[in-house]
Design an enzyme around this catalytic site. Structure first.
Site, PDB file in Angstrom:
ATOM      1  N   HIS A  28     -12.037   8.268 -13.803  1.00  0.00           N
ATOM      2  CA  HIS A  28     -11.537   8.650 -12.472  1.00  0.00           C
ATOM      3  C   HIS A  28     -10.952  10.050 -12.546  1.00  0.00           C
ATOM      4  O   HIS A  28      -9.804  10.248 -12.964  1.00  0.00           O
ATOM      5  CB  HIS A  28     -10.481   7.666 -11.975  1.00  0.00           C
ATOM      6  CG  HIS A  28     -10.140   7.873 -10.530  1.00  0.00           C
ATOM      7  ND1 HIS A  28     -10.558   7.014  -9.539  1.00  0.00           N
ATOM      8  CD2 HIS A  28      -9.437   8.856  -9.900  1.00  0.00           C
ATOM      9  CE1 HIS A  28     -10.121   7.459  -8.362  1.00  0.00           C
ATOM     10  NE2 HIS A  28      -9.439   8.579  -8.570  1.00  0.00           N
ATOM     11  N   ARG A 121     -17.260   5.288  -2.409  1.00  0.00           N
ATOM     12  CA  ARG A 121     -15.824   5.030  -2.313  1.00  0.00           C
ATOM     13  C   ARG A 121     -15.425   4.918  -0.846  1.00  0.00           C
ATOM     14  O   ARG A 121     -15.863   5.715  -0.012  1.00  0.00           O
ATOM     15  CB  ARG A 121     -15.040   6.153  -2.965  1.00  0.00           C
ATOM     16  CG  ARG A 121     -13.543   5.881  -3.118  1.00  0.00           C
ATOM     17  CD  ARG A 121     -12.814   7.121  -3.574  1.00  0.00           C
ATOM     18  NE  ARG A 121     -11.516   6.815  -4.176  1.00  0.00           N
ATOM     19  CZ  ARG A 121     -10.501   7.671  -4.252  1.00  0.00           C
ATOM     20  NH1 ARG A 121     -10.632   8.884  -3.751  1.00  0.00           N
ATOM     21  NH2 ARG A 121      -9.360   7.336  -4.816  1.00  0.00           N
ATOM     22  N   ASP A 245      -7.180  10.696 -13.262  1.00  0.00           N
ATOM     23  CA  ASP A 245      -6.964  11.093 -11.869  1.00  0.00           C
ATOM     24  C   ASP A 245      -6.723  12.594 -11.755  1.00  0.00           C
ATOM     25  O   ASP A 245      -6.188  13.074 -10.752  1.00  0.00           O
ATOM     26  CB  ASP A 245      -5.824  10.308 -11.211  1.00  0.00           C
ATOM     27  CG  ASP A 245      -5.803  10.456  -9.692  1.00  0.00           C
ATOM     28  OD1 ASP A 245      -6.871  10.692  -9.099  1.00  0.00           O
ATOM     29  OD2 ASP A 245      -4.702  10.366  -9.098  1.00  0.00           O
TER      30      ASP A 245
END
Length: 289
Positions: A28, A121, A245
């Site tokens: 991610h 997503r 992230d």
């Protein structure tokens, strides 16, 4: 457009004490801009500082990551070009998660698939606009099944029950972002986190043990997020992913250092075999099989 600016990531990435296994995957992360080449969406909810591919690669070299899944963020909307271009330069080391709308054509889905996209997503988080058009969501789910894709659900853990029936009808694998954005101050017994654990009984359910800075109520070094991540890994060790992230958009508190996040993962997966599952085996099965 309700636009706000984001903090830049910590540029002084520390070399982690923990050595990642060969083939370790950051499942991610994002690329943002540069805006003069990849403009941000006119209706975006936030404007990030540019965080281009070269910087992502630098961070990954420093922390020991060899593979990555680039996740399209809402600031780029449905223009997935920056992500696709990054994947094309990776020699097969990158995959991607796209954002699409109800007007996406079969030809565009085929192009995305050929470009290394393996899922879509959908955002349900309130500060980013809330739940999507659920008719569009259902229609897209029907179309990605034939591609062998999955869906990434960005939601708050307390919304799992609200959308439980729809999630239960999914016929494709689904991945919950950022540990469901549960709040550590509520403790492990809080209803939203228990709902997330219950969801992992579904064999199609996956979860990312990333976003410790979003879960933490204490701030850096985010140690209060560790018990939540450990419980998720224990509940479904073969369906857990990890990610940085990077570049950490929309962080209101302490900006994490990505090297420290690697060491935080080591506190969650003290066993080297378990770390191999989370960092190598699981993402390989979902993204490169």
């Amino acid at each position: 457009m309700t636009d706000r600016s984001c903090q830049a990531p910590d540029p002084a990435t520390r070399t982690p004490r923990t050595r990642l296994p060969p083939g370790a995957c950051d499942a991610h992360c994002h690329v943002f801009g540069p805006a003069d080449r990849y403009p941000y969406a006119p209706d975006r909810a936030y404007t990030p500082p540019d965080a281009p591919l070269a910087e992502l690669r630098r961070v990954h070299r420093t922390i020991g990551v060899e593979r990555a899944v680039i996740v399209q963020a809402s600031c780029h909307g449905t223009d997935n070009t920056a992500m696709l271009d990054a994947i094309a330069t990776s020699g097969g080391a990158y995959r991607g998660i796209a954002i699409v709308d109800g007007g996406v054509t079969d030809a565009e889905l085929a192009r995305l698939d050929a470009g290394g996209i393996r899922g879509v997503r959908f955002n349900f988080v309130r500060h980013l606009g809330g739940a999507p058009d659920l008719d569009v969501f259902d229609a897209v789910m029907g179309r990605i099944e034939a591609l062998g894709w999955h869906v990434v659900l960005h939601l708050d853990a307390e919304d799992i029950l609200e959308h439980a029936a729809r999630i239960g009808r999914l016929r494709v694998p689904f991945v919950i972002d950022h540990m469901g954005r549960v709040k550590a101050r509520g403790g492990l017994g809080q209803a939203p986190f228990q709902a997330l654990l219950d969801l992992l009984r579904n064999p199609l359910a996956w979860v990312k043990v990333c976003g410790a800075e979003r879960v933490s109520s204490a701030g850096a070094p985010f140690l209060d997020a560790v018990p939540f991540a450990a419980a998720l890994v224990g509940a479904a060790p073969d369906r857990v992913l990890w990610g940085t992230d990077w570049p950490h958009p929309n962080i209101a508190g302490d900006m994490p250092n990505d090297g420290d996040l690697v060491d935080l993962l080591a506190a969650v997966t003290a066993d080297a075999g378990l770390r191999q599952h989370v960092l190598v085996d699981n993402p390989a099965r979902l993204y490169w099989a």
